[in-house]
Scaffold this active site. Structure first.
Site, short mmCIF file in Angstrom:
data_model
loop_
_atom_site.label_atom_id
_atom_site.label_comp_id
_atom_site.label_asym_id
_atom_site.label_seq_id
_atom_site.Cartn_x
_atom_site.Cartn_y
_atom_site.Cartn_z
N TYR A 18 51.81 42.05 30.70
CA TYR A 18 51.14 41.10 31.60
C TYR A 18 50.55 39.95 30.77
CZ TYR A 18 47.95 39.23 35.13
OH TYR A 18 47.31 38.39 35.99
N LYS A 24 51.47 35.95 30.77
CA LYS A 24 50.47 34.91 31.08
C LYS A 24 50.29 33.94 29.89
CE LYS A 24 49.77 36.01 35.29
NZ LYS A 24 50.19 35.09 36.36
N1 LIG Z 1 43.33 38.98 40.73
C1 LIG Z 1 43.05 38.74 39.47
O1 LIG Z 1 42.12 39.30 38.88
C2 LIG Z 1 43.87 37.73 38.71
C3 LIG Z 1 43.33 37.25 37.51
C4 LIG Z 1 44.06 36.31 36.79
C5 LIG Z 1 45.27 35.84 37.27
N2 LIG Z 1 45.76 36.32 38.44
C6 LIG Z 1 47.06 35.78 38.87
O2 LIG Z 1 46.94 35.16 40.14
C7 LIG Z 1 48.19 35.22 40.83
C8 LIG Z 1 47.98 35.78 42.23
O3 LIG Z 1 47.49 37.11 42.09
P1 LIG Z 1 46.57 37.82 43.18
O4 LIG Z 1 45.40 38.35 42.48
O5 LIG Z 1 46.38 36.93 44.34
O6 LIG Z 1 47.51 39.07 43.53
P2 LIG Z 1 48.01 39.68 44.91
O7 LIG Z 1 48.69 40.95 44.57
O8 LIG Z 1 46.91 39.73 45.89
O9 LIG Z 1 49.08 38.60 45.42
C9 LIG Z 1 50.30 38.40 44.76
C10 LIG Z 1 51.36 38.07 45.81
O10 LIG Z 1 52.59 37.88 45.11
C11 LIG Z 1 53.61 38.49 45.88
N3 LIG Z 1 54.77 38.81 45.06
C12 LIG Z 1 54.94 39.83 44.19
N4 LIG Z 1 56.19 39.81 43.68
C13 LIG Z 1 56.82 38.75 44.25
C14 LIG Z 1 58.13 38.21 44.14
N5 LIG Z 1 59.06 38.77 43.38
N6 LIG Z 1 58.43 37.11 44.87
C15 LIG Z 1 57.50 36.55 45.68
N7 LIG Z 1 56.26 37.02 45.84
C16 LIG Z 1 55.92 38.11 45.13
C17 LIG Z 1 52.97 39.75 46.45
O11 LIG Z 1 53.69 40.27 47.56
C18 LIG Z 1 51.58 39.23 46.80
O12 LIG Z 1 51.55 38.73 48.12
C19 LIG Z 1 49.11 36.08 39.96
O13 LIG Z 1 49.94 35.24 39.20
C20 LIG Z 1 48.14 36.83 39.07
O14 LIG Z 1 48.73 37.23 37.86
C21 LIG Z 1 45.09 37.25 39.18
#
Ligand SMILES: NC(=O)c1ccc[n+]([C@@H]2O[C@H](COP(=O)([O-])OP(=O)(O)OC[C@H]3O[C@@H](n4cnc5c(N)ncnc54)[C@H](O)[C@@H]3O)[C@@H](O)[C@H]2O)c1
Length: 363
Positions: free
Chosen positions: A207, A211
């Site tokens: 991961y 990133k």
């Molecule tokens: N939540 C955290 O703590 C956090 C922290 C840093 C970065 N992020 C990043 O933010 C972004 C959004 O994450 P989130 O926390 O909202 O997660 P989340 O799991 O709530 O949402 C992610 C969405 O991506 C969709 N997804 C997964 N695989 C997919 C694919 N192959 N094609 C299309 N859609 C797909 C999922 O169905 C989901 O709806 C991600 O890139 C994540 O790495 C999250």
């Protein structure tokens, strides 16, 4: 001077964002915004906010049921008819191409102003930390699904973004001196990395690698996306309460602080709304009361009182970018100087060698 490429290419970057200024939400209205992974977490929160601001928002996700339901719900809540969901698997090139085509088709002006490369996953049993099949005669291959979604998917999205944004009707190349009140048509790519893109995250090596790669993509694109007139910005959230966080992750974080999804939405809205913001990156963490000393160092304000300010959004790779690249700048400066000394004679010699190499000869 001979027409040689000089490295590093110049970074196109506007001044740091002043998060204390009030954001004019009307700047979001009438924009067409495309968000991958829009059915949950940050994507859903972006969708709700920009739908309420009067934008056309097109979300793509593999979760069709949730995406369809969300669009129905938010159309009803906001009365905004320009909200759409299309199935999109970011790891599948054809699926993303179709998604971008669908988005331009439903866009009232036929173009896209902002693309948010948001879809991402974590692996609850990460490959490099959870070795499997240790007794097997042949080592099984690692599961690299995280890289497929978080890197290959983001590269596909960015590639398509540069293609479609550059063709956005009535848009002009991104310009930090434009007037946001009158610049509705935009060319903006917003990348979602993570704090795991600028720091290690033990037990989530793949991961964090994916990133870090997105940060690398951002640092490159802010040198080159202007060739398409596109501005590129980046958000690196800390841990936030979305479905992405597994139970184990939550347990490991117990006692620490979670960030607030709304602060990520606030940061993203600043990037989307203000076309003057070019090549900037922010980290978003928990909202904390902090103060800054005369040397610019921040520290936590402990205890109650009126001192300090609440802060969740922090600029990264702003001026520190120059420091972090000081080595490459110095060494490359020496190489550029050596190139200058070689002059036209050296250039002609190398060109001759390049042509000979192309014709199958040796250097
Ligand atoms: N939540 C955290 O703590 C956090 C922290 C840093 C970065 N992020 C990043 O933010 C972004 C959004 O994450 P989130 O926390 O909202 O997660 P989340 O799991 O709530 O949402 C992610 C969405 O991506 C969709 N997804 C997964 N695989 C997919 C694919 N192959 N094609 C299309 N859609 C797909 C999922 O169905 C989901 O709806 C991600 O890139 C994540 O790495 C999250």
């Amino acid at each position: 001077m001979p027409p040689v490429a000089r490295y590093p290419l110049p970074v196109r970057q506007s001044p740091p964002i002043d998060t204390n200024t009030v954001l004019d939400e009307t700047w979001v209205r009438d924009k067409t915004i495309v968000v991958t992974g829009g059915a949950s977490g940050f994507g859903e929160a972006f969708f709700r906010r920009w739908a309420g601001d009067g934008a056309t928002v097109v979300i793509g996700d593999i979760n069709t049921q949730r995406g369809d339901q969300l669009v129905r719900e938010v159309r009803k809540e906001t009365g905004n008819p320009n909200l759409h969901f299309f199935h999109c698997d970011v790891t599948d090139w054809q699926s993303q191409v179709q998604f971008f085509k669908d988005a331009t088709h439903v866009s009232p002006h036929g173009g896209i102003d902002t693309v948010v490369a948001n879809a991402g996953i974590v692996d609850p049993a990460p490959a490099l930390e959870t070795p499997k099949g240790l007794d097997a005669p042949n080592p099984p291959p690692p599961n690299l699904a995280v890289l497929d979604v978080n890197l290959k998917g983001v590269l596909y999205t960015s590639h398509l973004a540069l293609f479609y944004l550059a063709k956005n009707p009535q848009s002009a190349p991104a310009d930090p001196n434009c007037d946001p009140a009158t610049t509705v048509r935009d060319r903006h790519l917003l990348l979602m990395s993570s704090m795991a893109g600028i720091a290690p995250i033990p037990r989530q090596t793949l991961y964090a690698t994916s990133k870090h790669a997105v940060v690398g993509l951002y640092r490159n694109l802010r040198c080159s996306s202007f060739l398409h007139g596109v501005r590129t910005n980046l958000i690196c959230p800390y841990f936030m309460d979305t479905p992405l966080l597994t139970t184990v992750g939550r347990a490991l974080l117990a006692g620490g602080s979670f960030g607030d999804v709304e602060d990520v939405v606030e940061a993203a809205t600043r990037f989307v709304a203000d076309p003057r913001v070019v090549g900037r990156a922010v980290a978003v963490g928990p909202k904390l009361k902090v103060e800054q000393d005369m040397h610019g160092q921040w520290s936590l304000v402990e205890g109650k009182g009126n001192m300090g300010e609440e802060k969740a959004i922090w600029e990264i790779y702003a001026h520190d970018f120059e420091d972090s690249e000081i080595f490459s700048r110095r060494i490359v400066g020496i190489m550029n100087r050596a190139m200058e000394i070689k002059g036209w004679t050296g250039w002609l010699k190398d060109m001759f060698a390049a042509v000979r190499y192309g014709l199958g000869g040796t250097r």
